[in-house]
Design a protein around this motif. Structure first.
Motif: not given
Length: 305
Positions: A48, A50, A180, A184-185
């Motif tokens: 997430a 990177d 998710h 994403g969150t």
């Protein structure tokens, strides 16, 4: 992106090479705590963010981050907290700074009184004590019994019962896992807040089984605390694991060979937030019928019914 396998140096080996700076050690602890609180593996965070998993491991261990020490030295020279140098929200206005100064150094009990007072000052009519008493929110890790005991408790009280995870999926039109994976969150937290806001608005009398990670989002947890009486359903780690496995659900531990250790870290990261609940109830101490009877009695005593 570097995908080399992670090699964690032992404390003895790292100490022999170079002493670790206390600030970096504390920073690494905070990173680990936040990761555990959110139930994320190191690999998931690395992807997430990177960054390489090796770099994240070094960050968590407190090595290889000399650049942040420069910022710390500059902050010391300017006689200000590092947060102020980085532009933390609590430094954005004189009022924020004054409030932060008032709260600095206070113990947990004083901070809780301040939080409750602020919530009362800023909340609407629904955040009154009477409104909170008839909304019961069950918090805790998966496998604690929130769904099973929540439905029975709601029936016993004559309240509605909702599982917030199911309401989130209705809003999103897909499963929690897909939210998710696809969005994403941050998107998940938005759906979580919408579902919670609607539950509070629609149901004056309700038992809500909440997702285990809700406490990881301060805004959503504040909303829950302001409008609901909270009950922390606890269980021994082995019971958590057994119940989750029986449900066929091992997320977010499915990819880990050390699922029990992962569960314990998640619990350790969230326990300080779960403990804000007004009632703590350990389901491992009872059979299911006994747990229902004891929980119902304690909740009724708590809300005065």
């Amino acid at each position: 992106m570097d995908t080399a396998p992670v090699v964690n140096p032992s404390p003895a080996a790292a100490g022999a090479e170079e002493p670790r700076h206390p600030f970096l050690v504390a920073l690494g602890e905070r990173v680990r705590t936040l990761r555990s609180r959110r139930g994320m593996t190191r690999k998931a965070v690395a992807v997430a963010a990177d960054v390489s998993e090796r770099h994240l491991a070094n960050l968590e261990y407190g090595t290889g981050n000399a650049s942040i020490l420069v910022l710390l030295q500059v902050a010391d020279a300017l006689q200000c907290p590092l947060a102020e140098l980085l532009g933390d929200v609590s430094t954005s206005s004189p009022e924020w700074l004054l409030i932060r100064e008032m709260l600095s150094g206070q113990d947990e009990a004083a901070l809780r009184r301040a939080r409750v007072a602020i919530a009362g000052a800023l909340g609407g009519a629904d955040s009154t004590e009477a409104g909170r008493r008839t909304r019961i929110a069950l918090i805790g890790l998966r496998g604690a019994g929130k769904s099973t005991l929540g439905q029975r408790l709601a029936d016993d009280l004559g309240f509605a019962f909702i599982e917030l995870s199911r309401e989130i999926e209705k809003f999103a039109g897909c499963s929690i896992e897909e939210i998710h994976a696809l969005y994403g969150t941050p998107a998940y937290r938005r759906y979580e807040r919408r579902a919670l806001e609607e539950a509070i608005q629609i149901y004056p009398e309700v038992v809500i089984a909440t997702p285990g990670g809700l406490v990881s989002d301060a805004a959503n947890f504040n909303l829950l605390l302001s409008h609901c009486t909270t009950v922390w359903l606890q269980a021994d780690p082995s019971d958590h694991m057994g119940r989750v496995a029986a449900q066929g659900d091992m997320r977010p531990m499915a990819a880990s060979r050390e699922a029990m250790e992962d569960l314990k870290r998640i619990l350790a990261g969230r326990s300080a937030f779960y403990s804000k609940a007004e009632l703590h109830f350990n389901t491992s101490d009872y059979s299911l019928p006994q747990a229902h009877e004891a929980l119902a009695a304690q909740v009724k005593a708590l809300i005065g019914r």
